[in-house]
Design an enzyme around this catalytic site. Sequence first.
Site, PDB file in Angstrom:
ATOM      1  N   GLU A   1      -0.762  -8.318   5.499  1.00 27.78           N
ATOM      2  CA  GLU A   1      -0.407  -8.410   6.927  1.00 27.78           C
ATOM      3  C   GLU A   1      -1.638  -8.296   7.830  1.00 27.78           C
ATOM      4  OE1 GLU A   1       0.112  -5.931   4.942  1.00 27.78           O
ATOM      5  OE2 GLU A   1      -0.332  -4.023   5.939  1.00 27.78           O
TER       6      GLU A   1
ATOM      7  N   HIS B   1      -3.123  -5.201   1.744  1.00 23.20           N
ATOM      8  CA  HIS B   1      -2.454  -5.399   3.041  1.00 23.20           C
ATOM      9  C   HIS B   1      -2.524  -6.858   3.474  1.00 23.20           C
ATOM     10  CE1 HIS B   1      -2.150  -1.125   4.330  1.00 23.20           C
ATOM     11  NE2 HIS B   1      -3.218  -0.960   3.585  1.00 23.20           N
TER      12      HIS B   1
ATOM     13  N   CYS C   1       0.830  -1.210   0.000  1.00 24.69           N
ATOM     14  CA  CYS C   1       0.000   0.000   0.000  1.00 24.69           C
ATOM     15  C   CYS C   1       0.865   1.261   0.000  1.00 24.69           C
ATOM     16  CB  CYS C   1      -1.004  -0.051   1.133  1.00 24.69           C
ATOM     17  SG  CYS C   1      -2.400   1.036   0.834  1.00 24.69           S
TER      18      CYS C   1
HETATM   19  N1  GLN Z   1      -3.402   6.427   0.969  1.00 26.93           N
HETATM   20  C1  GLN Z   1      -2.189   6.126   1.657  1.00 26.93           C
HETATM   21  C2  GLN Z   1      -1.014   6.906   1.108  1.00 26.93           C
HETATM   22  O1  GLN Z   1      -1.144   7.691   0.244  1.00 26.93           O
HETATM   23  C3  GLN Z   1      -1.875   4.647   1.606  1.00 26.93           C
HETATM   24  C4  GLN Z   1      -2.901   3.882   2.397  1.00 26.93           C
HETATM   25  C5  GLN Z   1      -2.395   2.644   3.047  1.00 26.93           C
HETATM   26  O2  GLN Z   1      -1.187   2.378   3.143  1.00 26.93           O
HETATM   27  N2  GLN Z   1      -3.323   1.886   3.566  1.00 26.93           N
HETATM   28  O3  GLN Z   1       0.077   6.728   1.547  1.00 26.93           O
END
Ligand code: GLN
Length: 208
Positions: A189, A187, A85
Amino acid sequence: MAPDYRTPTIGVLALQGDVREHLQALESVGARATPVRRPGELAGLDGLVLPGGESTAIVKLATIFELVEPLRAALAGGLPTYGSCAGMILLADRIEGGIAGQTTFGGLDMTVRRNAFGRQVDSFEADLDLSGVDGGRVHAVFIRAPWVEALGDSVEVLARVEGGVADGRIVAVRGGVDGQLLATSFHPELTGDTRVHALFARIVRERA
Ligand code: GLN
């Protein structure tokens, strides 16, 4: 005594985000997992995880902790690294939808779109076919996730969203100099399914 590469040492960048969940997932796939907050803690790692969280906050803290250049150097030097992410954003060479001047650590020749899925599907879950992961589809949790907008020849697509408004969007990739970089929009995890971490540990062991 020679290091035991069946138990590789994998760091988790521990500035912000879901660090503890990654440490646990890595331990459960047989790695020695250790938080990384200082440049000196990058030495001796066989691999590194950039966790989910908020990419802007992570870069801000990495700047304060003087970690940006050491991280860029480690990535450019071929350190196997997995980003989930926000971590995927940090591994991308280019961002769309970042805040003004937002930078990354880079390594993957791709453009990610930050907060790509938009309001209606801000956060959602989906089952994905993930190339390199056996044993059935992976249940993926997306939280204000990015997707991969464009990629170069050195980056391989591992998974795409199937169905819905985001049908076909790329959400998992592998690339770098010799496939040492792994990134997912979702994610793993958070689900208790450790197969993505096992894939990453395999990538690390192959190179250790
Ligand atoms: N929207 C977040 C960002 O720009 C990422 C979101 C996440 O890691 N769950 O970093």
